[in-house]
Design a protein around this motif. Structure first.
Motif, mmCIF file in Angstrom:
data_model
loop_
_atom_site.group_PDB
_atom_site.id
_atom_site.type_symbol
_atom_site.label_atom_id
_atom_site.label_comp_id
_atom_site.label_asym_id
_atom_site.label_seq_id
_atom_site.Cartn_x
_atom_site.Cartn_y
_atom_site.Cartn_z
ATOM 1 N N THR A 110 0.848 -1.184 0.000
ATOM 2 C CA THR A 110 0.000 0.000 0.000
ATOM 3 C C THR A 110 0.888 1.240 0.000
ATOM 4 O O THR A 110 2.107 1.153 0.202
ATOM 5 C CB THR A 110 -0.897 0.050 1.248
ATOM 6 O OG1 THR A 110 -0.059 0.140 2.391
ATOM 7 C CG2 THR A 110 -1.776 -1.179 1.363
ATOM 8 N N ILE A 111 0.240 2.397 -0.221
ATOM 9 C CA ILE A 111 0.982 3.651 -0.228
ATOM 10 C C ILE A 111 1.739 3.824 1.089
ATOM 11 O O ILE A 111 2.932 4.143 1.105
ATOM 12 C CB ILE A 111 -0.012 4.821 -0.415
ATOM 13 C CG1 ILE A 111 -0.759 4.660 -1.738
ATOM 14 C CG2 ILE A 111 0.695 6.155 -0.341
ATOM 15 C CD1 ILE A 111 0.100 4.509 -2.941
ATOM 16 N N GLU A 113 2.661 1.503 3.215
ATOM 17 C CA GLU A 113 3.751 0.529 3.329
ATOM 18 C C GLU A 113 4.930 0.910 2.444
ATOM 19 O O GLU A 113 6.090 0.705 2.813
ATOM 20 C CB GLU A 113 3.245 -0.868 2.958
ATOM 21 C CG GLU A 113 2.360 -1.482 4.018
ATOM 22 C CD GLU A 113 1.578 -2.682 3.522
ATOM 23 O OE1 GLU A 113 1.072 -3.435 4.361
ATOM 24 O OE2 GLU A 113 1.454 -2.864 2.291
ATOM 25 N N ASN A 114 4.626 1.459 1.268
ATOM 26 C CA ASN A 114 5.695 1.963 0.409
ATOM 27 C C ASN A 114 6.557 2.969 1.161
ATOM 28 O O ASN A 114 7.778 2.984 1.030
ATOM 29 C CB ASN A 114 5.099 2.639 -0.823
ATOM 30 C CG ASN A 114 5.055 1.727 -2.027
ATOM 31 O OD1 ASN A 114 6.047 1.544 -2.703
ATOM 32 N ND2 ASN A 114 3.901 1.123 -2.261
ATOM 33 N N GLN A 146 -5.090 8.703 0.567
ATOM 34 C CA GLN A 146 -4.833 7.527 -0.282
ATOM 35 C C GLN A 146 -3.952 6.492 0.423
ATOM 36 O O GLN A 146 -3.590 5.484 -0.179
ATOM 37 C CB GLN A 146 -4.105 7.953 -1.569
ATOM 38 C CG GLN A 146 -4.664 9.164 -2.243
ATOM 39 C CD GLN A 146 -5.917 8.856 -3.045
ATOM 40 O OE1 GLN A 146 -6.441 7.748 -2.942
ATOM 41 N NE2 GLN A 146 -6.391 9.818 -3.791
ATOM 42 N N HIS A 148 -4.081 4.015 2.283
ATOM 43 C CA HIS A 148 -4.311 2.569 2.340
ATOM 44 C C HIS A 148 -4.677 1.973 0.994
ATOM 45 O O HIS A 148 -5.072 0.823 0.911
ATOM 46 C CB HIS A 148 -5.359 2.257 3.402
ATOM 47 C CG HIS A 148 -4.873 2.629 4.768
ATOM 48 N ND1 HIS A 148 -3.914 1.907 5.428
ATOM 49 C CD2 HIS A 148 -5.155 3.687 5.553
ATOM 50 C CE1 HIS A 148 -3.634 2.492 6.588
ATOM 51 N NE2 HIS A 148 -4.378 3.580 6.686
ATOM 52 N N LYS A 149 -4.520 2.778 -0.057
ATOM 53 C CA LYS A 149 -4.741 2.225 -1.393
ATOM 54 C C LYS A 149 -3.435 1.653 -1.925
ATOM 55 O O LYS A 149 -2.371 1.840 -1.354
ATOM 56 C CB LYS A 149 -5.236 3.324 -2.327
ATOM 57 C CG LYS A 149 -6.639 3.774 -2.011
ATOM 58 C CD LYS A 149 -7.163 4.590 -3.160
ATOM 59 C CE LYS A 149 -8.538 5.148 -2.828
ATOM 60 N NZ LYS A 149 -8.924 6.187 -3.775
ATOM 61 N N TYR A 150 -3.542 0.979 -3.077
ATOM 62 C CA TYR A 150 -2.356 0.461 -3.736
ATOM 63 C C TYR A 150 -1.954 1.407 -4.872
ATOM 64 O O TYR A 150 -2.810 2.112 -5.416
ATOM 65 C CB TYR A 150 -2.628 -0.943 -4.285
ATOM 66 C CG TYR A 150 -2.665 -1.984 -3.204
ATOM 67 C CD1 TYR A 150 -1.493 -2.566 -2.748
ATOM 68 C CD2 TYR A 150 -3.862 -2.359 -2.607
ATOM 69 C CE1 TYR A 150 -1.508 -3.509 -1.737
ATOM 70 C CE2 TYR A 150 -3.891 -3.303 -1.597
ATOM 71 C CZ TYR A 150 -2.710 -3.877 -1.166
ATOM 72 O OH TYR A 150 -2.720 -4.796 -0.167
ATOM 73 N N GLN A 153 -4.025 2.058 -8.001
ATOM 74 C CA GLN A 153 -5.312 2.750 -7.932
ATOM 75 C C GLN A 153 -5.163 4.265 -8.032
ATOM 76 O O GLN A 153 -6.156 4.983 -7.987
ATOM 77 C CB GLN A 153 -6.010 2.395 -6.612
ATOM 78 C CG GLN A 153 -6.406 0.928 -6.519
ATOM 79 C CD GLN A 153 -6.742 0.515 -5.113
ATOM 80 O OE1 GLN A 153 -5.869 0.440 -4.256
ATOM 81 N NE2 GLN A 153 -8.005 0.243 -4.856
ATOM 82 N N GLN A 159 0.881 9.126 -7.984
ATOM 83 C CA GLN A 159 1.948 8.146 -7.750
ATOM 84 C C GLN A 159 3.297 8.842 -7.610
ATOM 85 O O GLN A 159 4.107 8.480 -6.756
ATOM 86 C CB GLN A 159 2.023 7.155 -8.914
ATOM 87 C CG GLN A 159 0.846 6.218 -8.971
ATOM 88 C CD GLN A 159 1.119 5.028 -9.876
ATOM 89 O OE1 GLN A 159 2.186 4.439 -9.857
ATOM 90 N NE2 GLN A 159 0.136 4.665 -10.679
ATOM 91 N N THR B 477 -2.996 -6.815 -6.676
ATOM 92 C CA THR B 477 -3.076 -5.456 -6.142
ATOM 93 C C THR B 477 -2.834 -4.421 -7.213
ATOM 94 O O THR B 477 -2.851 -3.233 -6.948
ATOM 95 C CB THR B 477 -2.021 -5.234 -5.045
ATOM 96 O OG1 THR B 477 -0.747 -5.528 -5.598
ATOM 97 C CG2 THR B 477 -2.276 -6.083 -3.846
#
Lengths: 259, 480
Positions: A110-111, A113-114, A146, A148-150, A153, A159, B477
Motif C-alpha cells: 500500500t501507499i 507501506e511503500n 490515499q 491505504h490504497k495500492y 489505484q 503516484q 493489487t
C-alpha cells in the motif's frame, strides 16, 4: 507553468559541500557516456540538469547514488566516497533520495507501506513512528487519504507525489529527480512540480533532470546543460536562458522554447 | 456558422445496451452458434457427450459395492441387470482401500499417519491463509471433525483417539486465540511428522532439532561480522557437524535414560497414498526455497555461484526423473560409506526435491525476469541491501507472477511420485494396484482401482490448482 509566489526565505546556498565530483568518466562497454565530469554541489543548491536525450544527464545523477558505477574519477557524497565498498554505498543511498521517471512504486504494497518500508528496515525505526512520519509526508504531498490504497489505484501525478513522499520518509539530505514529470499527463505535471517547489522552499539540496524550463527559471539557482556526455555550459538560470554562450546551448534552447 | 465549430451543450447519460446484446441469448449466440462451422461443432460435441454417457452410464449405475471377488461381482451384476450388462466392481476398493491409502502400515498404527495428515493441514493453514483467522480455524475445525470421525470408524484404541483429537482441539484453540503462534507448529511439523510416521525414540527428532538450533546460534555469531551468506554457510556446516558427530552419542546417552518411544515402522511398510504424500509434501516444501535460491544464483553477478547454479539446473533438467530415482536406489549406495543405512524413501525424497527445485528455479527466474528494472533500482535507491530487497520487494512480486508455473511444477511433482514404483516402492498407481490385481480374487479387475487412484490424485491436484487461483486473486493489487 502558472507562476506561484515562491517563498525564497529558506532557499539559501551554504558553503558546505554536499556533492563533489572530480574527473569522473564512465563507459558503457566501449561507449564513453560521461566524459571528465567536474562539479561541486553545495548544501541548499537547486540544480537543474538539461540536455538532449542521450546526453548522459540521467546517467550522471544515477552515478551519485551509484545506481550506475563510474570507472574513473571520484564522487564524494556528504563526505563519503563512492567506491565498490557496499557499506559506503548503502550509507550514501540512505542519505540521498531519488525520484524516478516511472515512479517505481512497489505495486504489492500500500501507499503507506511503500513509505514506511525503508525507514523500518534500513533505519530500524519503530513501525508506529515510521507510520507517523509517513503520514506527515503524505499530508505534505497532499494525499493522506490515499494511504491505504495500492499504487495501481492512483493517477500518475499522485503516484509521483507518493514516490517523493517515500523518499522524504528517509529524511534525505539530498534529493535526485530523474525526469520526474516526463511520464505524466500535462494536467498532472503541475501538482508534481508544486510539490518539488515546496521542497525547494524548505532548503532541500536538489538535483533535477528535467525539461520543465519554467521550473528551472522559478526554482533553480544553477542550470547545467549537457551534451555528448559532458557539461557544456552552466550558469544561473536568468543568464542561462537569456544569454546562452555556446552554440549548442543556443540551438537546444531555441528548439525547446521555440513554440 | 462554419462546419468546424461545434459546442456540446449537454453531456450524454449512459444507456443500457440493446436486448440482443444481453443475457442467455447473447451468450448462446456468441459461444455456441456464432457461425455455421461453430454450430456444427457444437452439435457434434453434444452428440459425442450423449454417446459417451450412454455407453458408460450403465457401468456406473450397476456398480457393486459388496462382494468378495470379481466373479461374485459379475454374478451380482448379471443377476441384477441381465447377463449382458456391464457394471463396476467397487467392492475391490471396499476390501482393499487400506492398502491404497497406507500400503502395509500396521492397522493398529493407522492413527499415526492419519493424525500426521490432519496435522499437515494445521501446519499449512497459517501459511495458506496468512491473513484470515476465520479460514484457519475453519480449516482446522473441519479437519479435526473428519479425523475424529475416521478414527472412530476405524475402531482406534481409545487412548490414541483421545490423544489425537485432543492435540487437534488444542491447536484449534491456539488457532483461534493466537493464530500467529501456529507458525511454530509449521516449523516443528516436519520433525514431529517424521517421528509419528517412522516411530522410534522421541529423542531422535529432538536431537535433530537441536542441530537447527546449532545452525541458528552459529548464524547469530557469524552473520553480523561476515554477512548473510557466510553466516548461513557456516551455520549449515555447524549443523551438519552436529548431525554427523554429536547427535549420535547424545541420542545414545539420553534415549535409554528417558525412554518415550513409538513403535518403529520401517520404510518398506509405507505405500499407497501415504507414500505419495510423504514424498510429495516434503519435496514440494523443500524444493520451493531451494528453487528460489537457485534462481537467484543463476542471476547472480558472482561467476562461481552463477556457474554452479546454471550447471545444476541444466544437468538436472536434462536428465529424466527415472534416472535420478535409479541413482537414488542403486548408485548412491556406491558413493556412501559401506553399511550406511540410508533410508530409501529419504533418498528418493532428496532426489525428487532436487529435480523439482531445478524446475522451480526456472519458473521463479521467469518471474524475476518479468519484473521491471525500476523495482530493483527503487529498492537500491532506498538503501535496502540485497537480501532485504529480495525478501521485501523482489520475491513477493516475482513469486506472485510465478504462481501458475510453481503450482504446475508442484502438481507435476505430486503426480510423478507414482514413478517411485520403478525403484520398488509401493506407489498407489502401479505398486499397490499390481498387488491388488495379483490377488486371485481380484484377478482381471482393471478400471476400478485406476479410477479410484486417479480420482484421489485429481482431488489433490485440483485442490492445489484452486488454491493457487484463490491466492492469485488475493494478491492481485495492481488493479490494472
Amino acid at each position: 507553468m502558472a507562476k506561484t509566489a515562491i517563498d525564497r526565505s529558506k532557499m539559501q546556498v551554504s558553503d558546505e559541500i554536499a556533492i563533489q565530483i572530480t574527473g569522473m568518466n564512465k563507459w558503457y562497454g566501449s561507449f564513453h557516456v560521461l566524459r571528465d565530469i567536474n562539479m561541486t554541489v553545495n548544501k541548499g543548491e537547486r540544480i537543474v540538469i538539461c540536455g538532449p536525450s542521450g546526453s548522459g544527464k540521467s546517467t550522471l545523477i544515477r552515478c551519485i547514488n551509484r545506481l550506475e558505477e563510474h570507472q574513473q574519477g571520484q564522487i564524494i557524497v556528504d563526505g563519503t566516497e563512492l567506491t565498490s565498498d557496499l557499506k559506503n554505498i548503502d550509507k550514501v543511498r540512505s542519505e540521498v533520495g531519488m525520484v524516478f521517471q516511472h515512479f517505481n512504486l512497489f505495486p504489492h504494497l500500500t501507499i503507506l507501506e511503500n513509505c514506511t518500508l525503508a525507514p523500518i528496515w534500513v533505519r530500524k525505526t519503530p513501525k508506529a513512528e515510521a507510520e507517523e512520519t509517513a503520514m506527515h509526508f503524505l499530508r505534505k504531498v497532499k494525499i493522506p487519504e490515499q494511504a491505504h490504497k495500492y499504487p495501481g489505484q492512483l493517477s500518475g501525478g499522485q503516484q509521483q507525489r507518493v514516490a517523493i513522499a517515500r523518499s522524504l520518509c528517509m529524511k534525505p539530505r539530498i534529493m535526485l529527480f530523474d525526469e520526474p514529470t516526463s511520464a505524466l499527463d500535462p494536467e498532472m505535471i503541475k501538482e508534481v512540480l508544486d510539490t518539488m517547489i515546496s521542497l525547494a522552499e524548505e532548503g532541500m539540496t536538489m538535483l533535477c533532470v528535467t525539461h520543465e524550463m519554467g521550473f528551472a527559471q522559478a526554482v533553480a539557482n544553477r542550470v547545467i546543460f549537457m551534451d555528448q556526455g559532458q557539461i557544456v555550459e552552466q550558469n544561473e538560470p536568468r543568464e542561462f536562458f537569456n544569454n546562452p554562450q555556446s552554440d549548442r546551448t543556443k540551438l537546444f534552447l531555441s528548439q525547446i522554447l521555440g513554440h | 456558422m462554419s462546419d468546424t465549430n461545434f459546442v456540446r451543450t449537454e453531456m450524454l447519460p449512459p444507456v443500457a445496451p440493446p436486448v440482443s446484446q444481453r443475457g442467455l441469448v447473447r451468450w448462446l449466440r456468441e459461444n455456441l452458434f456464432s457461425g455455421p462451422l461453430n454450430t456444427i461443432l457444437s452439435l457434434l460435441a453434444v452428440a459425442a457427450l450423449y454417446y459417451l454417457i450412454k455407453a458408460s452410464l450403465p457401468w456406473w449405475l450397476n456398480g457393486v459395492w459388496t462382494a468378495s471377488s470379481l466373479r461374485e461381482c459379475r454374478d451380482i451384476v448379471a443377476a441384477n441387470a441381465g447377463p449382458d450388462a456391464t457394471g463396476a466392481c467397487w467392492a475391490v476398493i471396499r476390501e482393499r482401500w487400506h492398502q491404497f491409502l497406507f500400503g502395509f502400515y500396521l492397522p493398529e498404527l493407522w492413527w499415526r499417519p492419519m493424525l500426521c495428515f490432519a496435522l499437515l493441514f494445521v501446519a499449512l493453514a497459517p501459511v495458506l491463509y496468512s491473513d484470515s483467522r476465520r479460514n484457519v480455524a475453519l480449516l482446522i475445525g473441519v479437519v479435526t471433525a473428519l479425523l475424529a470421525l475416521c478414527l472412530l470408524l476405524l475402531d482406534t484404541v481409545v487412548l490414541h483417539l483421545v490423544v489425537s483429537v485432543g492435540v487437534m482441539l488444542a491447536l484449534l484453540a491456539v488457532a483461534w486465540t493466537a493464530p500467529r503462534k501456529l507458525l511454530w507448529v509449521t516449523l516443528l511439523y516436519p520433525f514431529f511428522a517424521v517421528w509419528l510416521l517412522w516411530g522410534g525414540s522421541v529423542w531422535g527428532p529432538i536431537t535433530t532439532l537441536l542441530g537447527v538450533g546449532v545452525m541458528a546460534i552459529a548464524y547469530r555469531l557469524v552473520a553480523p561480522s561476515l554477512g548473510v551468506v557466510m553466516g548461513s554457510s557456516i551455520g549449515f556446516v555447524a549443523a551438519c557437524l552436529w548431525w554427523l558427530f554429536a547427535q549420535g552419542p547424545l541420542l545414545a546417552a539420553v534415549a535409554p535414560a528417558l525412554p518415550f518411544d513409538l513403535q518403529p515402522v520401517t520404510s518398506d511398510k509405507f505405500g499407497g497414498f501415504l507414500l505419495a504424500f510423504v514424498i510429495g509434501v516434503s519435496s514440494i516444501s523443500i524444493s520451493l526455497p531451494l528453487g528460489i535460491l537457485l534462481a537467484l544464483g543463476r542471476r547472480s553477478d558472482m561467476l562461481l555461484i552463477k556457474t554452479l547454479s546454471v550447471g545444476f539446473i541444466e544437468f538436472v533438467r536434462g536428465v529424466p526423473l527415472i534416472t535420478m530415482l535409479f541413482t537414488a536406489s542403486l548408485l548412491l549406495q556406491y558413493f556412501l560409506p559401506p553399511r550406511t543405512n540410508f533410508d530409501l524413501i529419504l533418498r528418493v525424497v532428496i532426489l525428487v526435491t532436487l529435480f523439482s527445485a531445478a524446475y522451480n528455479a526456472e519458473v521463479v527466474r521467469g518471474g524475476l525476469a518479468a519484473l521491471p528494472r525500476g523495482q530493483y533500482e527503487a529498492a537500491d535507491a532506498l538503501g535496502l541491501d540485497y537480501w532485504q530487497a529480495q525478501r521485501l520487494i523482489i520475491m513477493p512480486q516475482a513469486l506472485k507472477i510465478s504462481i501458475p508455473g510453481i503450482v504446475s511444477t508442484f502438481i507435476g511433482l505430486f503426480k510423478d511420485t507414482t514413478l517411485v514404483s520403478f525403484v520398488g516402492l509401493n506407489d498407489p498407481l502401479k505398486g499397490i494396484t499390481q498387488i491388488v490385481r495379483a490377488d486371485i480374487n481380484w484377478k482381471g479387475i482393471y478400471w476400478e482401482p485406476y479410477i479410484f487412484v486417479g480420482a484421489i490424485f485429481f482431488l489433490a491436484c485440483f485442490g492445489m490448482s484452486r488454491y493457487s487461483m484463490y491466492l492469485e486473486q488475493k494478491l492481485k493489487t495492481d488493479h490494472r
